[in-house]
Design an enzyme around this catalytic site. Structure first.
Site, PDB file in Angstrom:
ATOM      1  N   CYS A 138       0.829  -1.202   0.000  1.00 19.89           N
ATOM      2  CA  CYS A 138       0.000   0.000   0.000  1.00 19.89           C
ATOM      3  C   CYS A 138       0.871   1.263   0.000  1.00 19.89           C
ATOM      4  O   CYS A 138       2.034   1.212   0.381  1.00 19.89           O
ATOM      5  CB  CYS A 138      -0.937   0.005   1.208  1.00 19.89           C
ATOM      6  SG  CYS A 138      -0.125   0.382   2.776  1.00 19.89           S
ATOM      7  N   CYS A 156       2.844   2.173   3.259  1.00 24.06           N
ATOM      8  CA  CYS A 156       3.998   1.308   3.525  1.00 24.06           C
ATOM      9  C   CYS A 156       5.131   1.641   2.569  1.00 24.06           C
ATOM     10  O   CYS A 156       6.307   1.582   2.935  1.00 24.06           O
ATOM     11  CB  CYS A 156       3.612  -0.164   3.411  1.00 24.06           C
ATOM     12  SG  CYS A 156       2.707  -0.766   4.864  1.00 24.06           S
ATOM     13  N   CYS A 199      -2.895  -4.684   1.639  1.00 20.83           N
ATOM     14  CA  CYS A 199      -1.434  -4.537   1.596  1.00 20.83           C
ATOM     15  C   CYS A 199      -0.742  -5.799   2.097  1.00 20.83           C
ATOM     16  O   CYS A 199      -1.135  -6.360   3.123  1.00 20.83           O
ATOM     17  CB  CYS A 199      -1.026  -3.340   2.462  1.00 20.83           C
ATOM     18  SG  CYS A 199       0.759  -3.121   2.620  1.00 20.83           S
ATOM     19  N   CYS A 209       1.354  -4.471   5.600  1.00 22.57           N
ATOM     20  CA  CYS A 209       0.664  -4.057   6.825  1.00 22.57           C
ATOM     21  C   CYS A 209      -0.677  -4.754   7.005  1.00 22.57           C
ATOM     22  O   CYS A 209      -1.359  -4.547   7.998  1.00 22.57           O
ATOM     23  CB  CYS A 209       0.473  -2.538   6.871  1.00 22.57           C
ATOM     24  SG  CYS A 209      -0.756  -1.911   5.716  1.00 22.57           S
ATOM     25  N   ASP A 242      -6.923  -7.920  65.476  1.00 22.34           N
ATOM     26  CA  ASP A 242      -7.769  -9.112  65.466  1.00 22.34           C
ATOM     27  C   ASP A 242      -9.241  -8.724  65.385  1.00 22.34           C
ATOM     28  O   ASP A 242      -9.617  -7.584  65.640  1.00 22.34           O
ATOM     29  CB  ASP A 242      -7.548  -9.931  66.748  1.00 22.34           C
ATOM     30  CG  ASP A 242      -6.188 -10.603  66.762  1.00 22.34           C
ATOM     31  OD1 ASP A 242      -5.733 -10.957  67.871  1.00 22.34           O
ATOM     32  OD2 ASP A 242      -5.598 -10.764  65.681  1.00 22.34           O
TER      33      ASP A 242
END
Lengths: 533, 148
Positions: free
Chosen positions: A21, A24, A113, A116, A348
């Protein structure tokens, strides 16, 4: 596309043809301009095509001038599919020609793509942003900033590696190198694109240090098995799976990729990576707020109330508990998932806590509401105090996580004062107990009391009784006020615990003594800060 | 000889303190203790028992018939005190070695013999197998009646 230069040409062409793509592609061309990535997808695609075309035309003219006719020839011959072509792209796979590529590019808006897997495509679009914000808004959190964390499927690292090797080889032909670190990281580019959109939609800034986290987990089932070859190549990177989780974690995969040799990688993984049919899926979108801490001091007026719920075999043995009585209202107001209660020591079930009370802190986990004014905290304190007469709280305030340390140091270091109602078997007169007031810094050796021995290690503790003050009641009773070192077992000091605490009141008075009542008069820790209650 | 086992505090507390039962000969008039010996065999001394950690690792494991100690009285009699409880030996009372008198003066408190921690799974069944004070007294009464 001014960010791209001549030397990027072959890379752009190559990546575009192999199904990568535009964003990228920009990453692998080391384009660092954030705004460029934010351009709409279609525009980026158009610009890249333009870039290639211009060059194409330039190439034509260049080719016609320079002695490099093969350029033109190749283009023409590819369309004719003639034999004996100079394959422009060397030893790698048969790659579709530019013209074919053009046709492919028309469809590339829908083509996922191969690097990616759609993260820098679909998941940068407004629809996804809206989806995330819808989830955030419906979760109804109070926040002033956000941090967006993304979990990517491990096979993305593998594909990134394959793409890098591809590009590296191509650049090598031009005598250029491409360091892995020069490539823009996928996550980084993704955040460049999505942060402003999220910020705008949510109305608050993105901040790495924010306590409010929006997290998305992405998965790509189609390519899940792509990491498997790494296990055979680098078996020691992959530890056996805990529970049912996959062995192929991002960290393990990255580690293996660092170790594996290039040749081995290329043997097992296609380069360029294959084009997937489907996009990634966003598995979960989750919101989480960092914990808030509420501190205060509590008084305990009941002799029948444990500090934490007393449940044996699923059966509750005593109703309620200090922590529940305090936390109940805080949980409701802060709308938290859960809480962790801690205090500076504890008493306690049958012991009251008087005086200023005992410091405590409650961690509220994943609260939906985080902002409270001092007035609101006072109101909350009042609500808690109105709801029960068994406990009361004071100095209720928001504190930081580091404050817990101060409280715990109080548990081990600070003195406590007590009031004990003591019975003796043989009669006593005032004179018989007066000497106790004069004893200072009395050293005790206390073996682990029998009543806690099933859950504590056997040991001897040296503890100090700093001062004592006696109050005669009658021949068999007196009240004793004591100031002791932290960690002293008072009951055992009185009755002797089968002689395992020495000295003890019994041995000091030469009688058998037992404790009827015990109150904590003060816990000498000056934290949390006192407020005007 | 019967031993009265003493469960501390509440029934699910689990710690057992072994003490001499009321009717034990050593606690009857006229008996003086000559010596107390925790060395119960050539290889085993209860004094060498060492435990570590919450789970009391390293403890000598006791069965019902495991001897805890042997006590000799001045009239030549020797009595073996048995654990009567299955579990880990946590500690033996060393105070009675230095001061045997407390064994007779305060048999149920300072004169205890040993502390034993049964296995969690067995603790309930062990508690159920013990006698209450009342039941014990009934047994003693029966014994007296049958012998007379």
């Amino acid at each position: 596309m001014s960010s791209l230069t001549e030397k990027d040409r072959p890379i752009v062409q190559l990546l575009l043809n192999t199904g990568t793509c535009p964003r990228c592609i920009l990453r692998f061309c080391c384009v660092g301009s954030q705004t460029l990535y934010r351009h709409p997808y279609k525009d980026l695609m158009k610009d890249l095509k333009e870039f290639l075309k211009n060059n194409q035309e330039k190439e034509d003219t260049v080719c016609s001038d320079v002695v490099d006719p093969p350029c033109k020839r190749i283009r023409l011959e590819h369309t004719e599919g003639g034999p004996g072509d100079l394959n422009h792209n060397g030893a790698l796979q048969q790659i579709p020609s530019v013209n074919d590529g053009n046709a492919a590019m028309e469809d590339s808006a829908v083509k996922v793509c191969n690097v990616c897997l759609g993260i820098l495509q679909e998941f940068c679009e407004v629809d996804f942003v809206k989806k995330v914000c819808q989830k955030v808004n419906s979760a109804d959190y109070q926040f002033t900033s956000f941090v967006f964390s993304v979990s990517l499927p491990p096979q993305l690292s593998v594909r990134e590696r394959a793409a890098w090797l591809l590009v590296k080889q191509e650049m090598g032909k031009l005598g250029l190198s491409l360091a892995k670190d020069d490539i823009v990281q996928l996550k980084e580019a993704y955040k460049w694109i999505i942060h402003p959109q999220l910020s705008e939609e949510l109305g608050v800034p993105a901040d790495g240090k924010s306590l409010f986290e929006v997290s998305v987990v992405f998965a790509h089932p189609e390519t899940e098995d792509e990491c498997r070859f790494l296990a055979t190549a680098c078996p020691d990177c992959f530890k056996p799976a805990k529970n049912k989780q996959s062995v192929f974690t991002r960290m393990a995969v990255i580690k293996a990729l660092e170790k594996i040799k290039e040749e081995d990688f290329l043997k097992h993984f296609p380069c360029p990576p294959s084009s997937p049919k489907n996009l990634c899926v966003a598995l979960e979108i989750q919101c989480n707020n960092g914990a808030v801490f509420v501190a205060g001091r509590y008084n305990k007026y009941s002799r029948n109330l444990p500090q934490t719920p007393w449940i044996i075999d699923g059966e509750r043995k005593l109703e309620s508990s200090v922590e529940e009585l305090i936390s109940e209202h805080l949980m409701a107001e802060f709308k938290a998932d859960s809480f962790n209660f801690s205090s500076s020591g504890r008493e306690d079930v049958d012991v009251r806590t008087l005086g200023n009370g005992r410091p405590f802190a409650i961690e509220l986990v994943n609260p939906r509401r985080i902002r409270f004014t001092a007035e609101e905290m006072k109101g909350l304190q009042q609500t808690i105090n109105n709801s029960s007469d068994k406990i009361q709280v004071r100095d209720l305030q928001l504190v930081t996580r580091s404050a817990i340390g101060r409280m715990k140091e109080g548990e081990e270091e600070k003195t406590k004062t007590y009031s004990a109602l003591i019975w003796t078997d043989k009669a006593i007169q005032k004179e018989d107990i007066a000497f106790l007031d004069d004893i200072k810094e009395l050293k005790l050796d206390q073996k682990t009391p029998l009543r806690v021995l099933h859950r504590r290690p056997l040991a001897v503790r040296c503890r100090i009784i700093h001062t004592m003050q006696s109050e005669y009641i009658d021949e068999h009773h007196f009240r004793l006020h004591l100031k002791t070192q932290a960690g002293t077992y008072i009951k055992e000091f009185v009755h002797g615990d089968f002689g395992r605490t020495k000295p003890n009141i019994g041995s000091l008075l030469n009688r058998t003594a037992d404790i009827l009542e015990l109150d904590v008069e003060s816990v000498d820790v000056d934290w949390p800060p006192t407020l005007d209650n | 000889f019967l031993q009265l086992q003493h469960n501390n505090c509440i029934s699910f507390c689990r710690i057992c303190v072994i003490t001499l039962a009321e009717a034990h000969p050593l606690l009857q008039n006229g008996k003086t203790i000559k010596s107390i010996n925790y060395q119960i065999s050539a290889n085993c001394s209860r004094l060498q028992n060492k435990v570590s950690g919450k789970s009391k690792r390293g403890a000598q494991f006791l069965t019902e018939l495991a001897p805890l100690c042997r006590i000799s009285s001045s009239d030549g009699e020797e009595y073996t005190i048995y654990s009567c409880i299955r579990g880990r030996l946590i500690e033996v009372n060393e105070n009675i070695l230095s001061n045997p008198a407390i064994l007779q003066e305060k048999p149920s408190t300072e004169g205890y013999i040993a502390v034993v921690l049964p296995k969690f799974e067995e603790s309930k069944s062990i508690t159920q197998g013990l006698l209450t004070q009342k039941e014990y007294e009934e047994v003693l009464l029966k014994r007296l009646n049958s012998s007379s």
